[in-house]
Write a protein that holds these residues in place. Structure first.
Motif, PDB file in Angstrom:
ATOM      1  N   PRO A 288       0.827  -1.206   0.000  1.00  0.00           N
ATOM      2  CA  PRO A 288       0.000   0.000   0.000  1.00  0.00           C
ATOM      3  C   PRO A 288       0.858   1.251   0.000  1.00  0.00           C
ATOM      4  N   GLY A 289       0.495   2.202  -0.842  1.00  0.00           N
ATOM      5  CA  GLY A 289       1.222   3.460  -0.917  1.00  0.00           C
ATOM      6  C   GLY A 289       2.486   3.385  -1.728  1.00  0.00           C
ATOM      7  N   SER A 290       2.673   2.305  -2.473  1.00  0.00           N
ATOM      8  CA  SER A 290       3.896   2.159  -3.276  1.00  0.00           C
ATOM      9  C   SER A 290       3.539   1.819  -4.711  1.00  0.00           C
ATOM     10  N   ALA A 291       4.579   1.696  -5.547  1.00  0.00           N
ATOM     11  CA  ALA A 291       4.385   1.362  -6.957  1.00  0.00           C
ATOM     12  C   ALA A 291       5.300   0.208  -7.308  1.00  0.00           C
ATOM     13  N   SER A 292       4.922  -0.537  -8.315  1.00  0.00           N
ATOM     14  CA  SER A 292       5.779  -1.632  -8.776  1.00  0.00           C
ATOM     15  C   SER A 292       5.590  -1.801 -10.269  1.00  0.00           C
ATOM     16  N   ARG A 293       6.579  -2.456 -10.882  1.00  0.00           N
ATOM     17  CA  ARG A 293       6.555  -2.654 -12.337  1.00  0.00           C
ATOM     18  C   ARG A 293       6.745  -4.123 -12.613  1.00  0.00           C
ATOM     19  N   VAL A 294       6.030  -4.639 -13.598  1.00  0.00           N
ATOM     20  CA  VAL A 294       6.219  -6.034 -13.993  1.00  0.00           C
ATOM     21  C   VAL A 294       7.473  -6.099 -14.860  1.00  0.00           C
ATOM     22  N   GLU A 295       8.469  -6.804 -14.345  1.00  0.00           N
ATOM     23  CA  GLU A 295       9.721  -6.952 -15.076  1.00  0.00           C
ATOM     24  C   GLU A 295       9.882  -8.396 -15.502  1.00  0.00           C
ATOM     25  N   GLY A 296      10.580  -8.622 -16.577  1.00  0.00           N
ATOM     26  CA  GLY A 296      10.920  -9.978 -17.009  1.00  0.00           C
ATOM     27  C   GLY A 296       9.752 -10.700 -17.632  1.00  0.00           C
ATOM     28  N   ASP A 297       9.817 -12.011 -17.520  1.00  0.00           N
ATOM     29  CA  ASP A 297       8.836 -12.870 -18.165  1.00  0.00           C
ATOM     30  C   ASP A 297       7.490 -12.783 -17.446  1.00  0.00           C
ATOM     31  N   ALA A 298       6.457 -12.424 -18.224  1.00  0.00           N
ATOM     32  CA  ALA A 298       5.130 -12.267 -17.624  1.00  0.00           C
ATOM     33  C   ALA A 298       4.577 -13.610 -17.166  1.00  0.00           C
ATOM     34  N   VAL A 299       4.856 -14.682 -17.914  1.00  0.00           N
ATOM     35  CA  VAL A 299       4.330 -16.006 -17.549  1.00  0.00           C
ATOM     36  C   VAL A 299       4.889 -16.430 -16.205  1.00  0.00           C
ATOM     37  N   ALA A 300       6.203 -16.230 -16.024  1.00  0.00           N
ATOM     38  CA  ALA A 300       6.840 -16.592 -14.761  1.00  0.00           C
ATOM     39  C   ALA A 300       6.316 -15.723 -13.634  1.00  0.00           C
ATOM     40  N   TYR A 301       6.003 -14.449 -13.936  1.00  0.00           N
ATOM     41  CA  TYR A 301       5.480 -13.530 -12.912  1.00  0.00           C
ATOM     42  C   TYR A 301       4.106 -13.966 -12.448  1.00  0.00           C
ATOM     43  N   LEU A 302       3.299 -14.444 -13.401  1.00  0.00           N
ATOM     44  CA  LEU A 302       1.924 -14.798 -13.063  1.00  0.00           C
ATOM     45  C   LEU A 302       1.786 -16.210 -12.527  1.00  0.00           C
ATOM     46  N   ALA A 303       2.730 -17.068 -12.849  1.00  0.00           N
ATOM     47  CA  ALA A 303       2.567 -18.504 -12.569  1.00  0.00           C
ATOM     48  C   ALA A 303       2.178 -18.821 -11.119  1.00  0.00           C
ATOM     49  N   PRO A 304       2.832 -18.217 -10.103  1.00  0.00           N
ATOM     50  CA  PRO A 304       2.481 -18.624  -8.730  1.00  0.00           C
ATOM     51  C   PRO A 304       1.224 -17.965  -8.179  1.00  0.00           C
ATOM     52  N   ARG A 305       0.585 -17.085  -8.964  1.00  0.00           N
ATOM     53  CA  ARG A 305      -0.585 -16.345  -8.443  1.00  0.00           C
ATOM     54  C   ARG A 305      -1.813 -17.240  -8.458  1.00  0.00           C
ATOM     55  N   SER A 306      -2.708 -16.985  -7.519  1.00  0.00           N
ATOM     56  CA  SER A 306      -3.942 -17.763  -7.421  1.00  0.00           C
ATOM     57  C   SER A 306      -4.906 -17.377  -8.551  1.00  0.00           C
ATOM     58  N   ILE A 307      -5.729 -18.353  -8.952  1.00  0.00           N
ATOM     59  CA  ILE A 307      -6.701 -18.070 -10.012  1.00  0.00           C
ATOM     60  C   ILE A 307      -7.793 -17.114  -9.526  1.00  0.00           C
ATOM     61  N   ASN A 308      -7.884 -16.902  -8.229  1.00  0.00           N
ATOM     62  CA  ASN A 308      -8.927 -16.014  -7.706  1.00  0.00           C
ATOM     63  C   ASN A 308      -8.774 -14.575  -8.169  1.00  0.00           C
ATOM     64  N   ILE A 309      -7.576 -14.207  -8.631  1.00  0.00           N
ATOM     65  CA  ILE A 309      -7.379 -12.830  -9.096  1.00  0.00           C
ATOM     66  C   ILE A 309      -7.754 -12.661 -10.563  1.00  0.00           C
ATOM     67  N   LEU A 310      -8.099 -13.750 -11.231  1.00  0.00           N
ATOM     68  CA  LEU A 310      -8.479 -13.647 -12.645  1.00  0.00           C
ATOM     69  C   LEU A 310      -9.829 -12.949 -12.750  1.00  0.00           C
ATOM     70  N   PRO A 311     -10.007 -12.086 -13.762  1.00  0.00           N
ATOM     71  CA  PRO A 311     -11.287 -11.372 -13.923  1.00  0.00           C
ATOM     72  C   PRO A 311     -12.332 -12.269 -14.586  1.00  0.00           C
ATOM     73  N   THR A 312     -12.872 -13.198 -13.807  1.00  0.00           N
ATOM     74  CA  THR A 312     -13.887 -14.090 -14.340  1.00  0.00           C
ATOM     75  C   THR A 312     -14.889 -14.399 -13.233  1.00  0.00           C
ATOM     76  N   SER A 313     -15.938 -15.125 -13.591  1.00  0.00           N
ATOM     77  CA  SER A 313     -17.016 -15.362 -12.629  1.00  0.00           C
ATOM     78  C   SER A 313     -16.621 -16.405 -11.583  1.00  0.00           C
ATOM     79  N   LEU A 314     -17.352 -16.391 -10.474  1.00  0.00           N
ATOM     80  CA  LEU A 314     -17.098 -17.344  -9.391  1.00  0.00           C
ATOM     81  C   LEU A 314     -17.340 -18.773  -9.876  1.00  0.00           C
ATOM     82  N   ALA A 315     -18.326 -18.938 -10.757  1.00  0.00           N
ATOM     83  CA  ALA A 315     -18.631 -20.274 -11.266  1.00  0.00           C
ATOM     84  C   ALA A 315     -17.450 -20.831 -12.052  1.00  0.00           C
ATOM     85  N   ILE A 316     -16.822 -20.002 -12.875  1.00  0.00           N
ATOM     86  CA  ILE A 316     -15.661 -20.445 -13.662  1.00  0.00           C
ATOM     87  C   ILE A 316     -14.508 -20.779 -12.713  1.00  0.00           C
ATOM     88  N   LYS A 317     -14.325 -19.958 -11.699  1.00  0.00           N
ATOM     89  CA  LYS A 317     -13.225 -20.207 -10.753  1.00  0.00           C
ATOM     90  C   LYS A 317     -13.437 -21.533 -10.035  1.00  0.00           C
TER      91      LYS A 317
END
Lengths: 394, 95
Positions: free
Chosen positions: A153-182
């Motif tokens: 909170p109150g800071s900034a960050s930049r996505v550096e490097g490989d986007a796939v590797a950056y996203l890989a460990p993230r939970s699917i709950n952050i995907l912009p889709t419906s609860l049913a799909i999740k």
């Protein structure tokens, strides 16, 4: 393309914390009434077990010590609109995605601010520091949002490097889709974004349809959705302090009619009409805002007629407390318009009568008991058979 | 012609106009009205301006037979009243 995402989490909660400092760091639940029931509009992290959309009774059962505050959506919206206005002072392309979420196109701005760091600092300063804005910078909207979501909170960050590797460990709950799909993804054992990226796009599309293809592309950091800037609509705003706080609608409408005369007499409104009117009133002591929006069937340019129409609807409303000031906003301004009236007096009279009856019907909420005399058997020797009362047809 | 309101047909939407109202009338020996009671007050009839009779709808089970009088009252009004010759009841047709 470089896009910045400005994210303010728990915006309504933070707004209420600033309004009521005594409830800071305490469990807080903001409720909104819908269809006669109260639902959780937002909740602080301290209100454990509660969730947005939960019924108030259920939320209080989960967290009995929670403070309950009525949602002031007009105030939250006005505050965020001012933030968007401020962001538009930094960049011409700003998308107001949601309350507390905005996307900014940073292309070509480094020449103005010198470095990206200065640019990000300028963007962060558009939001009051008390709201701890998070800023994420990435080549597209989805990555910028994820970057903002996971930064401090109150800071900034930049996505550096490989986007796939950056996203890989993230939970699917952050995907912009419906609860049913999740839930379906979890059912297939896909709990991380990286697990979706390892599948083929065909397999995702075969199971989830176009949504599956979209999720596959997002898991690879691919997001082609453009930034949709806010469309600027011409509005006319006028406001006035009331001589004394009042909760009487009739008194309020006197002030509203005066403001309507002011608004329609402005040079910018000459020859123009407005399709919608928003009335706001600041309520004394409660520091809340009363807001009502009226949309007219036909564009209005007559302040007296507008006041009469609005007054009929306001009679059914009661203010939550004495109003100290009132403001109006005319929106959806149309160009010059004229109404072709009939050449014949009888037709004009009939049209005027039809309009008056329509207004009465809108006020009563049902067809008014208006009848007209029609000749049925004018030749009849029996007097009561000659004419009858039939419902007025317009 | 009655304007088509494009609403569902229903006799309830049409109301009678000038429907006769039952009244009390005192008759003279000649079976002419001499006083009528309007709004609870008896008023004498000063003159009978017109008399006519209608016999109609003889083909219906309830045929119609009335004798009409246009009368002048002391207050200056000239209502139209009639006696139903079948039921012997008096009615006011109009003020």
């Amino acid at each position: 393309m470089t896009i910045a995402c400005v994210l303010v989490t728990y915006l309504p909660i933070k707004y209420e914390h600033l309004r009521y400092p005594e409830i800071r760091n305490k469990p807080l639940v903001i409720v909104k009434e819908s269809s006669g029931k109260k639902y959780v509009y937002d909740h602080s992290p301290e209100a454990r077990g509660t969730a947005k959309g939960m019924a108030l009774e259920q939320a209080l059962a989960k967290c009995p010590s929670a403070h309950v505050v009525q949602a002031d959506t007009a105030a939250y919206g006005n505050f965020w609109e001012r933030v968007i206005d401020s962001l538009e002072g930094r960049s011409p392309t700003v998308e107001d995605a949601d309350l507390g979420l905005a996307y900014i196109d940073l292309r070509g701005l480094e020449g103005i601010y010198g470095t990206e760091a200065n640019l990000i600092r300028a963007i962060s300063s558009a939001v009051p520091s008390a709201y701890s804005p998070r800023v994420g910078v990435a080549p597209n909207k989805f990555l910028a949002y994820i970057s903002a979501f996971f930064c401090d909170p109150g800071s900034a960050s930049r996505v550096e490097g490989d986007a796939v590797a950056y996203l890989a460990p993230r939970s699917i709950n952050i995907l912009p889709t419906s609860l049913a799909i999740k839930e379906k993804l979890a059912g297939f054992g896909l709990n991380k974004i990286g697990e979706i990226a390892r599948l083929s796009i065909g397999a995702m599309q075969a199971e989830f349809g176009p949504e599956g293809a979209k999720l596959w592309r997002l898991s690879h950091g691919i997001d082609d959705t453009p930034i949709v800037p806010r469309s600027h609509k011409e509005t006319v705003e006028v406001c006035s302090e009331l001589p004394a706080p009042t909760s009487v609608i009739t008194t309020l409408m006197i002030a509203v009619e005066n403001l309507l005369h002011q608004a329609f007499s402005r040079p910018s409104m000459k020859g123009k009409c407005a399709r919608s009117l928003t009335i706001e009133a600041n309520i004394q002591d409660k520091a809340k805002t009363f807001e009502r929006r009226f949309v007219f069937r036909e564009p209005m340019s007559d302040p007296r007629l507008t006041a009469r129409l609005v007054g009929m609807k306001m009679e059914e409303i009661s203010l939550p407390g004495p109003a100290e000031s009132v403001s109006l906003k005319l929106a959806d301004i149309t160009g010059e318009t004229g109404k072709q009236e009939s050449l014949f007096y009888d037709v004009r009279r009939r049209e005027q009568l039809d309009e008056e009856i329509e207004q009465l019907e809108a006020r009563l909420g049902e067809k008014p008991p208006i009848f007209m005399i029609k000749e049925v058997e004018p030749w009849s020797r029996i007097p009561e058979r000659r004419m009858a009362l039939v419902p007025y047809a317009h | 012609m009655v304007t088509n309101t494009r609403e569902k047909n229903g006799a309830g939407a049409i109301r009678a106009l000038n429907a006769p109202k039952p009244i009390e009338v005192r008759e003279s020996k000649e079976n002419r009205p001499s006083a009528i009671r309007t709004e609870g007050i008896w008023q004498g009839i000063t003159a009978i301006q017109d008399i006519w009779r209608i016999d109609d709808e003889w083909w219906r089970p309830e045929e119609l037979s009335r004798i009409y009088f246009t009368v002048s009252l002391k207050d200056g009004t000239t209502p139209t009243i009639f006696k139903d010759l079948l039921t012997k009841s008096w009615y006011q047709q109009s003020r």
